[in-house]
Design a protein around this motif. Sequence first.
Motif, mmCIF file in Angstrom:
data_model
loop_
_atom_site.group_PDB
_atom_site.id
_atom_site.type_symbol
_atom_site.label_atom_id
_atom_site.label_comp_id
_atom_site.label_asym_id
_atom_site.label_seq_id
_atom_site.Cartn_x
_atom_site.Cartn_y
_atom_site.Cartn_z
ATOM 1 N N UNK A 1 10.926 -1.054 -14.262
ATOM 2 C CA UNK A 1 10.605 0.691 -14.633
ATOM 3 C C UNK A 1 8.475 0.450 -14.168
ATOM 4 N N UNK A 2 7.668 0.676 -13.459
ATOM 5 C CA UNK A 2 6.393 0.477 -14.035
ATOM 6 C C UNK A 2 5.916 1.398 -15.407
ATOM 7 N N UNK B 1 0.804 -0.945 0.080
ATOM 8 C CA UNK B 1 0.172 0.201 -0.155
ATOM 9 C C UNK B 1 0.760 1.060 0.105
ATOM 10 N N UNK B 2 1.924 1.504 0.938
ATOM 11 C CA UNK B 2 2.785 2.566 0.898
ATOM 12 C C UNK B 2 3.204 2.287 -0.251
ATOM 13 N N UNK B 3 4.072 1.825 -0.773
ATOM 14 C CA UNK B 3 4.737 1.816 -2.425
ATOM 15 C C UNK B 3 3.785 2.693 -3.060
ATOM 16 N N UNK B 4 2.293 1.606 -3.304
ATOM 17 C CA UNK B 4 1.926 2.326 -4.550
ATOM 18 C C UNK B 4 0.950 4.019 -4.059
ATOM 19 N N UNK C 1 -0.533 -6.306 -9.931
ATOM 20 C CA UNK C 1 0.001 -6.895 -8.959
ATOM 21 C C UNK C 1 0.694 -8.264 -8.734
ATOM 22 N N UNK C 2 1.173 -7.899 -9.924
ATOM 23 C CA UNK C 2 2.733 -8.781 -10.593
ATOM 24 C C UNK C 2 3.754 -7.939 -10.359
ATOM 25 N N UNK D 1 4.209 -8.275 -6.586
ATOM 26 C CA UNK D 1 4.792 -9.750 -5.773
ATOM 27 C C UNK D 1 5.736 -9.956 -5.682
ATOM 28 N N UNK D 2 7.008 -9.080 -7.335
ATOM 29 C CA UNK D 2 7.723 -8.575 -7.280
ATOM 30 C C UNK D 2 8.379 -7.876 -6.496
ATOM 31 N N UNK D 3 7.874 -6.737 -5.748
ATOM 32 C CA UNK D 3 8.027 -5.411 -4.541
ATOM 33 C C UNK D 3 8.761 -6.911 -3.567
ATOM 34 N N UNK D 4 7.441 -7.552 -2.665
ATOM 35 C CA UNK D 4 8.012 -8.939 -1.693
ATOM 36 C C UNK D 4 9.128 -9.754 -1.552
ATOM 37 N N UNK D 5 9.810 -8.973 -2.667
ATOM 38 C CA UNK D 5 10.562 -10.396 -2.972
ATOM 39 C C UNK D 5 11.590 -9.972 -2.355
#
Length: 553
Positions: A340-341, A168-171, A181-182, A185-189
């Motif tokens: 980069x998103x 939530x914070x990163x968003x 969402x994908x 999931x990458x961020x969580x790594x």
Amino acid sequence: MLRLETIICTFSVLSVAARADFKARNCSEVRDACLERGFAFAHVPHQEIPGEDLRVCTYEHTCCTQEMEDRFGQQSKLDFENLLDETSHTLRSTFVSRHKRFDEFFLELLENTERSLNEMFVRTYGKPYMQNAEVFENLFAELKRYYTGGNVNLEEMLNDFWSRLLERMFTLLNSQYVITEDYLECISKYTDELKPFGDVPKKLKAQVTRAFIAARTFVQGLSVGREVAQRVSKVNSTPACIRGLTKMLYCPFCRGLPGVKPCKNYCLNVMKGCLANQADLDPEWNQYIDAMLLVAQRLEGPFNIESVMDPIDVKISEAIMNMQDNSAQVSFRVFQGCGQPKLAEISRSARGTSDVFNARFRPYNPEEPPTTAAGTSLDRLVVDIKEKLKLSKKFWSSLPEAMCVEDRVTAGNASDDDCWNGHTKGRYFPEVQKDGLTNQMNNPEVGVDITRPDTFIRQQIMALRVMTNKLRNAYNGNDISFQDSSDEGSGSGSGSGCTEGCTTDMYSAATETPVVRADRSGPMEDSAPHHAPSIALPTMLALLALTLHRQWR
């Protein structure tokens, strides 16, 4: 002629003596005593009658009929049950009331903490918090579910909370991008590598886990103690026990001695025979009490859930500040690893700081009294229960002594020769038996089959043994519900795995308090200058926060 007169004279003397003896053994006192006790017998002999029909009070001459003896047997059982109920009342009421107090306290503490965090975060963070409040609601829902016995792994649940908060914070801090969402999931790594929230998650996880394990296990321990005390206090008296009780309590009536009470040692042997299985509960009960006292020490020291939960809003807010302070570095590292998103089609760069997590801080006073719940504090509850637990040690083995109450059940201060010994008024000579089933083999008053332990009592012993094991694990910060069954001592559960050797570290971690606290005084000013979402805080606020963080570290 002289010989005949001598015979007649002798016969007359014997007749007078017999009449005198008969008068001394009349049953008027027995009849009065029965009426006083509330017995409504169809017939009470006016004088002694042959006692061949009686099965318990077997004397050549007696003041009892078979109806009276049967009724005395029923009353003996009832008297014994009532006496045991009265003797164990304090113990049972202690566990019932203290379990209720602790349970209410912990539940209210959770509710108060959640309400306090919600109110503070609404004032401090406003709309961004309210849009993401379910993350925090889920945290408290899972904590409550764990406390109330749910199958929740605390470490995994807390890790999941920080992962959701990071997403939530990163968003929010990168709102100019489309975060899928994908991508999340990458961020969580990279969570462990980046440590976006600083060391707050690690410290808080250790504190919350230990505190909740101790709190839940302690309340479960009180519940087990309550159930065991209530169940064991309901005795299923054996025929041999009822026979021994009848002989002790009511056979004096049949002997014309209703006012003579049992000798103390006689009473002890009867009670030790009737309570042989209950006494076997004592060793496991004492170990259980010792384990409860150990966890109680943790509750008032390093595992104090009240001192952990009271500043949890401040600690989570500090973690949010850490994320804001390091947002540029975190975003850069994530972009390197995950790419980069894409930019959002509609730029939201004009959105102000009210749409990201911002906060004002004020110094946190560690001497502030903790949040109270249920009209008391944890320290007061623990001091009280420790005193009560200590008094309950050796309760079951001391029951015979407690039930042979002087002046009420036994002869009290009367001479050893003025008490009922099971046959007449006089001294009781047999030796008092030791406690427990195996020591009743030669009990002279109650026949006990030492080869057949009471199954129900054995079940209670097992329940205490299981609870004692859980308490000892909780003392070391371990929840055995999540330990590898092949290695219970490995500390692989949701607890810290800390042993007694690291008590000091555990204490310092659990009692550590931050220097700063989120402002609870009111909402943020609407006139605050607006910046792009990539900027974490206004410059002056960032400097203040960093300074305070360095002081805390």
